[in-house]
Design a protein around this motif. Sequence first.
Motif, PDB file in Angstrom:
ATOM      1  N   GLU A  27       0.859  -1.173   0.000  1.00  0.00           N
ATOM      2  CA  GLU A  27       0.000   0.000   0.000  1.00  0.00           C
ATOM      3  C   GLU A  27       0.895   1.222   0.000  1.00  0.00           C
ATOM      4  O   GLU A  27       1.674   1.420   0.926  1.00  0.00           O
ATOM      5  N   LYS A  28       0.788   2.019  -1.055  1.00  0.00           N
ATOM      6  CA  LYS A  28       1.682   3.161  -1.262  1.00  0.00           C
ATOM      7  C   LYS A  28       3.105   2.632  -1.216  1.00  0.00           C
ATOM      8  O   LYS A  28       3.482   1.801  -2.000  1.00  0.00           O
ATOM      9  N   SER A  61      10.555   8.326   0.902  1.00  0.00           N
ATOM     10  CA  SER A  61       9.290   8.880   0.441  1.00  0.00           C
ATOM     11  C   SER A  61       8.701   9.820   1.479  1.00  0.00           C
ATOM     12  O   SER A  61       8.053  10.792   1.125  1.00  0.00           O
ATOM     13  N   GLU A  62       8.930   9.553   2.773  1.00  0.00           N
ATOM     14  CA  GLU A  62       8.435  10.475   3.790  1.00  0.00           C
ATOM     15  C   GLU A  62       9.106  11.827   3.667  1.00  0.00           C
ATOM     16  O   GLU A  62       8.474  12.861   3.818  1.00  0.00           O
ATOM     17  N   GLU A  70       1.363  15.638  -3.248  1.00  0.00           N
ATOM     18  CA  GLU A  70       0.992  14.355  -3.840  1.00  0.00           C
ATOM     19  C   GLU A  70      -0.320  14.485  -4.595  1.00  0.00           C
ATOM     20  O   GLU A  70      -1.261  15.104  -4.112  1.00  0.00           O
ATOM     21  N   ILE A  71      -0.368  13.889  -5.770  1.00  0.00           N
ATOM     22  CA  ILE A  71      -1.622  13.750  -6.497  1.00  0.00           C
ATOM     23  C   ILE A  71      -1.928  12.265  -6.506  1.00  0.00           C
ATOM     24  O   ILE A  71      -1.071  11.444  -6.864  1.00  0.00           O
ATOM     25  N   THR A  72      -3.135  11.909  -6.067  1.00  0.00           N
ATOM     26  CA  THR A  72      -3.488  10.505  -5.906  1.00  0.00           C
ATOM     27  C   THR A  72      -4.527  10.078  -6.938  1.00  0.00           C
ATOM     28  O   THR A  72      -5.234  10.901  -7.510  1.00  0.00           O
ATOM     29  N   SER A  73      -4.600   8.779  -7.133  1.00  0.00           N
ATOM     30  CA  SER A  73      -5.557   8.224  -8.083  1.00  0.00           C
ATOM     31  C   SER A  73      -6.962   8.302  -7.488  1.00  0.00           C
ATOM     32  O   SER A  73      -7.187   7.875  -6.356  1.00  0.00           O
ATOM     33  N   PRO A  74      -7.921   8.808  -8.261  1.00  0.00           N
ATOM     34  CA  PRO A  74      -9.288   8.897  -7.752  1.00  0.00           C
ATOM     35  C   PRO A  74     -10.057   7.576  -7.832  1.00  0.00           C
ATOM     36  O   PRO A  74     -11.117   7.443  -7.245  1.00  0.00           O
ATOM     37  N   ILE A  75      -9.505   6.596  -8.580  1.00  0.00           N
ATOM     38  CA  ILE A  75     -10.180   5.313  -8.752  1.00  0.00           C
ATOM     39  C   ILE A  75      -9.163   4.182  -8.898  1.00  0.00           C
ATOM     40  O   ILE A  75      -7.988   4.416  -9.112  1.00  0.00           O
ATOM     41  N   ILE A  76      -9.671   2.970  -8.815  1.00  0.00           N
ATOM     42  CA  ILE A  76      -8.863   1.777  -9.068  1.00  0.00           C
ATOM     43  C   ILE A  76      -8.873   1.528 -10.575  1.00  0.00           C
ATOM     44  O   ILE A  76      -9.904   1.677 -11.223  1.00  0.00           O
ATOM     45  N   GLN A 138      -3.810   5.912  -4.179  1.00  0.00           N
ATOM     46  CA  GLN A 138      -2.381   5.696  -4.381  1.00  0.00           C
ATOM     47  C   GLN A 138      -1.758   6.945  -5.012  1.00  0.00           C
ATOM     48  O   GLN A 138      -2.321   7.512  -5.927  1.00  0.00           O
ATOM     49  N   THR A 139      -0.599   7.344  -4.514  1.00  0.00           N
ATOM     50  CA  THR A 139       0.101   8.493  -5.077  1.00  0.00           C
ATOM     51  C   THR A 139       0.576   8.143  -6.480  1.00  0.00           C
ATOM     52  O   THR A 139       1.248   7.135  -6.681  1.00  0.00           O
ATOM     53  N   ILE A 140       0.195   8.997  -7.456  1.00  0.00           N
ATOM     54  CA  ILE A 140       0.614   8.745  -8.833  1.00  0.00           C
ATOM     55  C   ILE A 140       1.644   9.755  -9.306  1.00  0.00           C
ATOM     56  O   ILE A 140       2.471   9.448 -10.140  1.00  0.00           O
ATOM     57  N   ILE A 141       1.609  10.979  -8.748  1.00  0.00           N
ATOM     58  CA  ILE A 141       2.572  12.018  -9.112  1.00  0.00           C
ATOM     59  C   ILE A 141       2.858  12.870  -7.883  1.00  0.00           C
ATOM     60  O   ILE A 141       1.985  13.113  -7.059  1.00  0.00           O
TER      61      ILE A 141
END
Length: 144
Positions: A27-28, A61-62, A70-76, A138-141
């Motif tokens: 996870e992440k 990463s921390e 962080e830009i995260t995914s809005p969906i799976i 999940q962080t994508i960018i």
Amino acid sequence: MKIDKSIIKELSDYLDEFNLTEIEITEKDTKIKVSKNNVSSNNQPVTASVSPAIKNEIVNSESNINSGTEITSPIIGTAYHAPEPGAKKFVEVGKKIKKGDTIMIVEAMKTMNHVPSTADGIVKEICVEDGHPVEFGQTIIILE
């Protein structure tokens, strides 16, 4: 780093429920692997470990999180860096983007969903490879 013991307990229960010897969850930037030894008794010991390489990634990463957005995914779904194979990528490391710009496509159930940037900034890191699955949140960018 603090690991939620209930996750390890839940994974241990899955080992018994599904008659597995090993289970792993990512996870992440955290990876937890739970396994049990094949012992002929009913009291099978269960062990949990966090990979040393992953520990270093978590620390790195921390520090990145503190210095970026962080830009995260809005969906799976499955992440794609370009609108079609061979086309120009939406973003690249070092590119300046504005809030609302499409940064990636996440395909879910044969639907191509454009993911907009939630902030202005310069792309510091692209955290998911083209054509690989992503989870919700999940962080994508990461932006500077």
